[in-house]
Write an enzyme that holds these catalytic residues in place. Structure first.
Site, mmCIF file in Angstrom:
data_model
loop_
_atom_site.group_PDB
_atom_site.id
_atom_site.type_symbol
_atom_site.label_atom_id
_atom_site.label_comp_id
_atom_site.label_asym_id
_atom_site.label_seq_id
_atom_site.Cartn_x
_atom_site.Cartn_y
_atom_site.Cartn_z
ATOM 1 N N ASP A 178 0.787 -0.713 -0.368
ATOM 2 C CA ASP A 178 -0.547 -0.157 -0.065
ATOM 3 C C ASP A 178 1.071 1.469 0.086
ATOM 4 O OD1 ASP A 178 -3.254 0.345 0.933
ATOM 5 O OD2 ASP A 178 -1.952 2.392 1.405
ATOM 6 N N ILE A 179 0.701 1.958 -0.439
ATOM 7 C CA ILE A 179 1.235 3.375 -1.439
ATOM 8 C C ILE A 179 1.399 4.397 -0.092
ATOM 9 C CG2 ILE A 179 -0.522 4.856 -1.751
ATOM 10 C CD1 ILE A 179 1.396 6.035 -3.940
ATOM 11 N N ASN A 202 -12.730 -3.640 2.639
ATOM 12 C CA ASN A 202 -13.932 -2.326 2.691
ATOM 13 C C ASN A 202 -14.410 -2.390 1.532
ATOM 14 O OD1 ASN A 202 -12.630 -0.619 4.469
ATOM 15 N ND2 ASN A 202 -10.997 -0.715 3.501
ATOM 16 N N VAL A 259 -11.112 2.547 -3.502
ATOM 17 C CA VAL A 259 -10.773 1.912 -4.931
ATOM 18 C C VAL A 259 -11.512 1.257 -5.533
ATOM 19 C CG1 VAL A 259 -8.763 0.870 -6.922
ATOM 20 C CG2 VAL A 259 -8.090 3.262 -4.440
ATOM 21 N N HIS A 273 -10.123 -5.203 -3.105
ATOM 22 C CA HIS A 273 -8.957 -5.486 -2.449
ATOM 23 C C HIS A 273 -8.889 -5.913 -1.518
ATOM 24 C CE1 HIS A 273 -10.102 -1.656 -2.671
ATOM 25 N NE2 HIS A 273 -9.716 -1.579 -1.405
HETATM 26 P P1 AMP Z 1 -9.730 1.616 0.922
HETATM 27 O O1 AMP Z 1 -10.302 3.169 1.154
HETATM 28 O O2 AMP Z 1 -10.044 0.245 1.170
HETATM 29 O O3 AMP Z 1 -10.331 1.367 -0.958
HETATM 30 O O4 AMP Z 1 -8.774 1.509 -0.157
HETATM 31 C C1 AMP Z 1 -7.988 1.747 -0.646
HETATM 32 C C2 AMP Z 1 -5.854 1.679 -0.562
HETATM 33 O O5 AMP Z 1 -5.326 2.148 -1.962
HETATM 34 C C3 AMP Z 1 -5.396 2.706 0.410
HETATM 35 O O6 AMP Z 1 -5.504 2.292 1.309
HETATM 36 C C4 AMP Z 1 -4.635 3.685 -0.495
HETATM 37 O O7 AMP Z 1 -3.230 3.870 0.258
HETATM 38 C C5 AMP Z 1 -4.368 2.423 -1.620
HETATM 39 N N1 AMP Z 1 -3.345 2.408 -2.520
HETATM 40 C C6 AMP Z 1 -4.349 3.845 -3.108
HETATM 41 N N2 AMP Z 1 -3.523 4.610 -4.583
HETATM 42 C C7 AMP Z 1 -2.091 3.183 -4.831
HETATM 43 C C8 AMP Z 1 -1.240 3.144 -5.217
HETATM 44 N N3 AMP Z 1 -1.437 3.703 -6.331
HETATM 45 N N4 AMP Z 1 -0.427 1.666 -4.504
HETATM 46 C C9 AMP Z 1 -0.064 1.304 -3.903
HETATM 47 N N5 AMP Z 1 -1.689 1.949 -2.704
HETATM 48 C C10 AMP Z 1 -2.637 2.583 -3.164
#
Ligand code: AMP
Length: 119
Positions: free
Chosen positions: A33-34, A91, A100, A104
């Site tokens: 995760d970023i 989530n 997103v 995931h």
């Molecule tokens: P969610 O709120 O469950 O949809 O989580 C989305 C996750 O994606 C968050 O923890 C972000 O930090 C992560 N995220 C968003 N963009 C990226 C990316 N380019 N690479 C890795 N993680 C990401």
């Protein structure tokens, strides 16, 4: 929810955006995760195009579902956290706080991740 091919994880799957890959097989891709929220914070995504857990569970075929679940276990093994333990969560949708729109699972590990907190 219709699948948005421009979501950020779709771009990662197509190789248009880089990721710190942890594991990949026919069914899934895992990457860091970023914005890590624990010492280890990895996202595991299916290669099939489903926006949410709900749609994946309802519409994916048996091979996609078992392949994805087994991939999550293999990610834990690859990270070396299976014995010490880890937390997985997904989530789902608006009230679930999903940002997103590609299914995931978050995998948290590398330390005691603490009590489950629902803020
Ligand atoms: P969610 O709120 O469950 O949809 O989580 C989305 C996750 O994606 C968050 O923890 C972000 O930090 C992560 N995220 C968003 N963009 C990226 C990316 N380019 N690479 C890795 N993680 C990401």
């Amino acid at each position: 929810m219709s699948y948005d091919h421009n979501n950020i994880f779709a771009k990662i799957l197509r190789g248009e955006i880089p990721c710190k890959k942890v594991y990949e097989d026919e069914f899934a891709l895992a990457f860091h995760d970023i914005h890590p929220q624990r010492k280890i914070h990895v996202l595991v995504i299916p290669k099939s195009e489903y926006a949410t857990f709900t749609e994946f569970a309802a519409q994916a075929n048996e091979a996609q579902i078992s392949g994805y679940i087994r991939a999550i276990k293999k990610v834990a093994d690859t990270l070396g956290v299976t014995e010490d333990g880890y937390r997985i969560l997904s989530n789902v949708g608006g009230h679930g706080g999903q940002e997103v729109p590609h299914l995931h699972v978050h995998l948290f590990a590398g330390e005691n991740v603490g009590p489950m907190v629902v803020r």
